[in-house]
Design an enzyme around this catalytic site. Structure first.
Site, mmCIF file in Angstrom:
data_model
loop_
_atom_site.group_PDB
_atom_site.id
_atom_site.type_symbol
_atom_site.label_atom_id
_atom_site.label_comp_id
_atom_site.label_asym_id
_atom_site.label_seq_id
_atom_site.Cartn_x
_atom_site.Cartn_y
_atom_site.Cartn_z
ATOM 1 N N LYS A 176 0.859 -1.192 0.000
ATOM 2 C CA LYS A 176 0.000 0.000 0.000
ATOM 3 C C LYS A 176 0.894 1.241 0.000
ATOM 4 O O LYS A 176 1.593 1.511 0.970
ATOM 5 C CB LYS A 176 -0.907 0.051 1.231
ATOM 6 C CG LYS A 176 -1.939 1.179 1.075
ATOM 7 C CD LYS A 176 -2.550 1.639 2.358
ATOM 8 C CE LYS A 176 -1.776 2.709 3.081
ATOM 9 N NZ LYS A 176 -1.672 4.006 2.374
ATOM 10 N N GLY A 227 7.642 4.841 7.751
ATOM 11 C CA GLY A 227 6.811 6.031 7.938
ATOM 12 C C GLY A 227 7.083 6.655 9.289
ATOM 13 O O GLY A 227 8.172 6.492 9.849
ATOM 14 N N SER A 228 6.087 7.329 9.815
ATOM 15 C CA SER A 228 6.302 8.104 11.042
ATOM 16 C C SER A 228 6.236 7.218 12.289
ATOM 17 O O SER A 228 5.647 6.134 12.272
ATOM 18 C CB SER A 228 5.245 9.201 11.137
ATOM 19 O OG SER A 228 3.980 8.615 11.291
ATOM 20 N N GLY A 232 3.916 3.963 13.193
ATOM 21 C CA GLY A 232 4.664 2.734 13.483
ATOM 22 C C GLY A 232 4.195 2.090 14.778
ATOM 23 O O GLY A 232 4.035 0.871 14.862
ATOM 24 N N GLU A 249 10.776 1.085 9.977
ATOM 25 C CA GLU A 249 11.744 2.139 9.614
ATOM 26 C C GLU A 249 11.043 3.465 9.855
ATOM 27 O O GLU A 249 10.213 3.884 9.051
ATOM 28 C CB GLU A 249 12.159 2.006 8.148
ATOM 29 C CG GLU A 249 12.933 0.740 7.813
ATOM 30 C CD GLU A 249 14.363 0.766 8.292
ATOM 31 O OE1 GLU A 249 14.789 1.771 8.917
ATOM 32 O OE2 GLU A 249 15.066 -0.228 8.069
ATOM 33 N N CYS A 283 14.308 10.498 5.526
ATOM 34 C CA CYS A 283 14.350 10.043 6.921
ATOM 35 C C CYS A 283 15.724 10.308 7.526
ATOM 36 O O CYS A 283 15.829 10.776 8.657
ATOM 37 C CB CYS A 283 13.980 8.580 6.997
ATOM 38 S SG CYS A 283 14.928 7.535 5.896
ATOM 39 N N GLU A 380 11.273 16.425 14.488
ATOM 40 C CA GLU A 380 11.700 16.127 13.117
ATOM 41 C C GLU A 380 10.990 17.089 12.163
ATOM 42 O O GLU A 380 9.794 16.938 11.924
ATOM 43 C CB GLU A 380 11.334 14.671 12.762
ATOM 44 C CG GLU A 380 11.827 14.256 11.402
ATOM 45 C CD GLU A 380 11.240 12.937 10.925
ATOM 46 O OE1 GLU A 380 10.085 12.632 11.232
ATOM 47 O OE2 GLU A 380 11.967 12.211 10.212
HETATM 48 P P1 NAD Z 1 2.951 8.156 7.878
HETATM 49 O O1 NAD Z 1 3.253 7.333 9.064
HETATM 50 O O2 NAD Z 1 1.970 9.257 7.996
HETATM 51 O O3 NAD Z 1 2.383 7.224 6.703
HETATM 52 C C1 NAD Z 1 3.112 6.123 6.195
HETATM 53 C C2 NAD Z 1 2.155 5.103 5.611
HETATM 54 O O4 NAD Z 1 1.387 4.514 6.656
HETATM 55 C C3 NAD Z 1 1.155 5.657 4.610
HETATM 56 O O5 NAD Z 1 1.035 4.734 3.539
HETATM 57 C C4 NAD Z 1 -0.126 5.718 5.433
HETATM 58 O O6 NAD Z 1 -1.302 5.645 4.661
HETATM 59 C C5 NAD Z 1 0.015 4.471 6.278
HETATM 60 N N1 NAD Z 1 -0.793 4.432 7.498
HETATM 61 C C6 NAD Z 1 -1.264 5.480 8.233
HETATM 62 N N2 NAD Z 1 -1.949 5.014 9.317
HETATM 63 C C7 NAD Z 1 -1.899 3.651 9.266
HETATM 64 C C8 NAD Z 1 -2.391 2.597 10.103
HETATM 65 N N3 NAD Z 1 -3.062 2.854 11.223
HETATM 66 N N4 NAD Z 1 -2.150 1.331 9.750
HETATM 67 C C9 NAD Z 1 -1.435 1.041 8.636
HETATM 68 N N5 NAD Z 1 -0.949 1.986 7.798
HETATM 69 C C10 NAD Z 1 -1.166 3.276 8.107
HETATM 70 O O7 NAD Z 1 4.356 8.661 7.347
HETATM 71 P P2 NAD Z 1 4.645 9.684 6.150
HETATM 72 O O8 NAD Z 1 4.244 11.049 6.595
HETATM 73 O O9 NAD Z 1 4.100 9.117 4.866
HETATM 74 O O10 NAD Z 1 6.242 9.598 6.036
HETATM 75 C C11 NAD Z 1 7.099 10.481 6.674
HETATM 76 C C12 NAD Z 1 7.760 9.801 7.856
HETATM 77 O O11 NAD Z 1 8.399 8.606 7.434
HETATM 78 C C13 NAD Z 1 8.843 10.636 8.488
HETATM 79 O O12 NAD Z 1 8.758 10.554 9.893
HETATM 80 C C14 NAD Z 1 10.122 9.967 8.017
HETATM 81 O O13 NAD Z 1 11.239 10.185 8.823
HETATM 82 C C15 NAD Z 1 9.715 8.545 7.964
HETATM 83 N N6 NAD Z 1 10.587 7.772 7.078
HETATM 84 C C16 NAD Z 1 11.442 6.851 7.624
HETATM 85 C C17 NAD Z 1 12.306 6.135 6.808
HETATM 86 C C18 NAD Z 1 13.270 5.124 7.368
HETATM 87 O O14 NAD Z 1 13.824 4.358 6.608
HETATM 88 N N7 NAD Z 1 13.490 5.067 8.662
HETATM 89 C C19 NAD Z 1 12.299 6.372 5.435
HETATM 90 C C20 NAD Z 1 11.431 7.308 4.919
HETATM 91 C C21 NAD Z 1 10.565 7.997 5.754
#
Ligand code: NAD
Length: 476
Positions: A176, A227-228, A232, A249, A283, A380
């Protein structure tokens, strides 16, 4: 307006509901994306589950060759997919290869290289113990079905990091993408899935609830999430109910420490891209810069010169090096943090004011006269803003680097490699770079410490992370 489709069991699939994808440089709607239903998510997982035994039973060499063909298909379709990355995510098209401006073509080049390198890796069984009484072997088996959930900053590259090791190891995948950047990923999945047996790679799309349906499904054998931190934590809690393992991650707030013996001119370009790659929406970008007081003004001057020389605009236009912030939520966060810094008495060295006009543009912004505890330092920012903090004693800089509850990356800049390494080993982060920042590599494991998540991606460790270890123990 065209509605793009998911790929499920080798077939294109729409949905009863759709949502708009917007170009962050113009605000225009660029396509419609299916909002998968709970039933469609369940059907995609069922398709992956049904396809998995056949995929795992294929000779390893055949799977390897197919993943190599995937890399070729990515290369062949890179011009088309790079345009989607630019129009949807915002990063400029840029050049190709590691030495060019790292834009959308660089992202596609990364997708190709990561696929090739991962295809070339093997996980042979290992003898872990042997004596005259017994022989113990470690075998690696696929886990089954991997749920992959991706963010919006490097939408295609991060999807590839999740998809390719999974299928290389004999798993099937349901991915997704982020609701902010779905179309490029759905198109890449369509192109890749054409080369694979039906059901090996499937996509679903929509907001967080769609990801939640995927994670909750008891047929999922592992969740790979990027993601965030807050999302997570929700995913880890949901996955725990089925005892589903996860790789997380998550976000970071990388510190970069400039030691008193660093060379400001020599390191300026590396530090600049370490902080502003993808407009800071990476990230592992340097998000707080600690500079020894003796070099503070020289480092600020070098970074200011670079920041003011980078053309910003619509990434489809020739010569543009910096694009917009990807979405309004992130834009508002960046504006709020800079305004809070100003209110706290910080100095804006350059940038700090959004231009009028369409698009989520925000200038590259350097902020000085700021300290730990200010929200721009402690949170961040995930945008084109870098707070620069003066230090006198390197012990204080190390303590500052370690004081937050995240630890993705960090860097130390020095002309004395031994001294830099001594500092690096004391920093609580998954990776500490020396005289570079964020320079990931497909053979080098990458993952977070503390609140930046758990598990490793890339290389042999990344491949192991999508396998089930099995010991075969023989009595002699
Ligand atoms: P986010 O957590 O808002 O969303 C990430 C994904 O999770 C999206 O596809 C979203 O639809 C999905 N999602 C949201 N709620 C969910 C749930 N309850 N269950 C399952 N899936 C759900 O993150 P974002 O704003 O898209 O990305 C930015 C963040 O990602 C920043 O904090 C960044 O540092 C981090 N990031 C980390 C890495 C790494 O490798 N550590 C890499 C890239 C980005």
């Amino acid at each position: 307006m065209k509605t793009y489709t998911n790929t499920v069991n080798g077939r294109a699939e729409g949905a009863a509901r759709t949502f708009e994808s917007k170009n962050p440089a113009t605000g225009e709607t660029i396509g419609l994306v299916p909002h998968s239903s709970a039933e469609q998510v369940a059907a995609a997982v069922a398709a992956a589950k049904a396809a998995q035994p056949g995929w795992a039973a294929k000779p390893d060499a055949e799977r390897k060759a197919l993943v190599m063909q995937v890399a070729e298909a990515i290369k062949a379709n890179a011009p088309y997919l790079a345009e989607w990355v630019t129009r949807e995510q915002g990063k400029p098209l840029g050049g190709v290869g590691p030495d060019q401006v790292p834009g959308a073509r660089f992202e596609l080049w990364g997708c190709e290289v990561w696929s090739q390198v991962t295809a070339s890796l093997d996980l042979p069984s290992e003898v872990v113990f042997e004596d005259e009484t017994r022989r113990d072997e470690m075998h690696r088996k696929p886990l089954g079905v991997i749920a992959a959930i991706a963010p919006w900053n490097w939408p295609l590259l991060i999807a590839i990091w999740q998809i390719i090791p999974s299928i290389r190891a004999g798993n099937c995948v349901v991915i997704k993408p982020s609701e902010y950047t779905s179309i490029g990923t759905l198109e890449m999945v369509r192109i890749i899935a054409e080369l694979l047996p039906p059901g090996v790679l499937n996509s679903v799309s929509g907001p967080g609830e769609v990801g939640a349906w995927l994670v909750e499904n008891p047929a999922i054998d592992k969740v790979m999430f990027t993601g965030s931190g807050p999302t997570g934590a929700r995913i880890a809690a949901a996955a725990a109910r089925n005892l589903t393992p996860t790789t997380l991650e998550l976000g970071g707030n990388d510190a970069a420490i400039v030691m008193p013996d660093a060379d400001p001119k020599a390191m300026a370009m590396g530090l600049f891209w370490g902080a502003f790659l993808n407009m800071g929406q990476t990230c592992a970008c340097a998000k707080r810069l600690y500079v020894h007081e003796s070099l503070h003004d020289a480092v600020v001057a070098e970074l200011k010169g670079l920041a003011e020389a980078m053309p910003m605009g619509n990434g489809m236009d020739e010569g543009v090096v910096m694009g917009p912030i990807q979405n309004r939520m992130q834009f508002d966060k960046v504006v709020g943090l800079v305004e809070a810094a100003k209110a706290g008495g910080a100095t804006i060295v350059c940038g700090g004011q959004a231009p009028a006009g369409p698009g989520n543009f925000y200038p590259l912004t350097l902020v000085t006269d700021i300290a730990d505890g200010n929200p721009l330092v402690d949170e961040e920012q995930f945008g084109p803003v870098l707070p620069i903090i003066k230090y006198r004693d390197v012990e204080d800089a190390i303590a500052s680097a370690n004081r937050l509850d995240v630890g993705l990356g960090a860097s130390v800049w020095s002309t004395n490699l031994d001294a830099a390494k001594a500092v690096a080993t004391r920093i609580q982060a998954g990776t500490v770079w020396i005289n570079q920042h964020g320079t990931i590599h497909p053979m080098v494991p990458f993952g977070g410490a503390k609140g930046s998540g758990w598990g490793l991606e890339f290389g042999i460790d990344g491949l192991k992370a999508v396998t089930q270890p099995q010991v075969i123990s023989l009595k002699k």
